[in-house]
Scaffold this motif. Structure first.
Motif, PDB file in Angstrom:
ATOM      1  N   ASN A  18       0.818  -1.220   0.000  1.00  0.00           N
ATOM      2  CA  ASN A  18       0.000   0.000   0.000  1.00  0.00           C
ATOM      3  C   ASN A  18       0.850   1.268   0.000  1.00  0.00           C
ATOM      4  O   ASN A  18       0.551   2.235   0.683  1.00  0.00           O
ATOM      5  N   PRO A  45      -9.097   0.609   1.090  1.00  0.00           N
ATOM      6  CA  PRO A  45      -8.623  -0.068   2.306  1.00  0.00           C
ATOM      7  C   PRO A  45      -7.241  -0.684   2.071  1.00  0.00           C
ATOM      8  O   PRO A  45      -6.931  -1.130   0.969  1.00  0.00           O
ATOM      9  N   SER A  46      -6.446  -0.712   3.124  1.00  0.00           N
ATOM     10  CA  SER A  46      -5.085  -1.230   2.987  1.00  0.00           C
ATOM     11  C   SER A  46      -4.951  -2.664   3.485  1.00  0.00           C
ATOM     12  O   SER A  46      -3.845  -3.172   3.614  1.00  0.00           O
ATOM     13  N   LYS A  47      -6.044  -3.338   3.721  1.00  0.00           N
ATOM     14  CA  LYS A  47      -6.032  -4.729   4.195  1.00  0.00           C
ATOM     15  C   LYS A  47      -6.296  -5.681   3.030  1.00  0.00           C
ATOM     16  O   LYS A  47      -6.980  -5.338   2.067  1.00  0.00           O
ATOM     17  N   GLY A  48      -5.764  -6.887   3.132  1.00  0.00           N
ATOM     18  CA  GLY A  48      -6.043  -7.926   2.141  1.00  0.00           C
ATOM     19  C   GLY A  48      -5.426  -7.679   0.779  1.00  0.00           C
ATOM     20  O   GLY A  48      -5.978  -8.094  -0.237  1.00  0.00           O
ATOM     21  N   ASP A  83      -2.206  -8.620  -0.081  1.00  0.00           N
ATOM     22  CA  ASP A  83      -1.235  -9.647  -0.457  1.00  0.00           C
ATOM     23  C   ASP A  83      -1.815 -10.566  -1.516  1.00  0.00           C
ATOM     24  O   ASP A  83      -3.012 -10.881  -1.497  1.00  0.00           O
TER      25      ASP A  83
END
Length: 124
Positions: free
Chosen positions: A26, A64-67, A69
């Motif tokens: 991110n 959003p900066s999650k998930g 990978d």
């Protein structure tokens, strides 16, 4: 026009891999840098159609900066002469069924290689 000149492939691969690292970590500044700052740039995402650099930049800032990978399963880079390239890849995200696909069109600008068109989709 010469296809897949080794030195051009290496240049594009370096930027393509830089983009991938920035995406999964991110690093919005690098992502913004690697998109061509032009109203002609576009990005079709899994749930959005973005027209122009400003819309793409706003999307990145709010995403959003999650998930983020993902495992790159296959990538294909093709260069056309010294100033134009396509980068396509298949990827897999943990916990997400199916295979993701990403296509990017890269152009050499006075500032370096930049994405001028991109598309991301998910196969069920």
């Amino acid at each position: 026009m010469e296809i897949n000149l080794p030195d051009v492939i290496a240049e594009v691969r370096e930027q393509f891999e830089r983009y991938e690292r920035a995406l999964t970590s991110n690093d919005v500044a690098v992502l913004d840098e690697l998109f061509w700052n032009s109203p002609h740039t576009l990005r079709y995402g899994a749930g959005e159609n973005l027209y122009g650099y400003d819309q793409i930049k706003a999307f990145r800032a709010a995403r959003p900066s999650k998930g983020l990978d993902r495992e790159v399963m296959k990538s294909v880079i093709t260069t056309y002469g010294r100033d134009f390239a396509t980068c396509n890849m298949e990827f897999k995200r943990a916990g997400v069924p199916g295979t993701g696909r990403q296509s990017q069109t890269w152009v050499r600008t006075p500032d370096g290689w930049r994405v001028c068109a991109a598309h991301v989709s998910q196969m069920a």
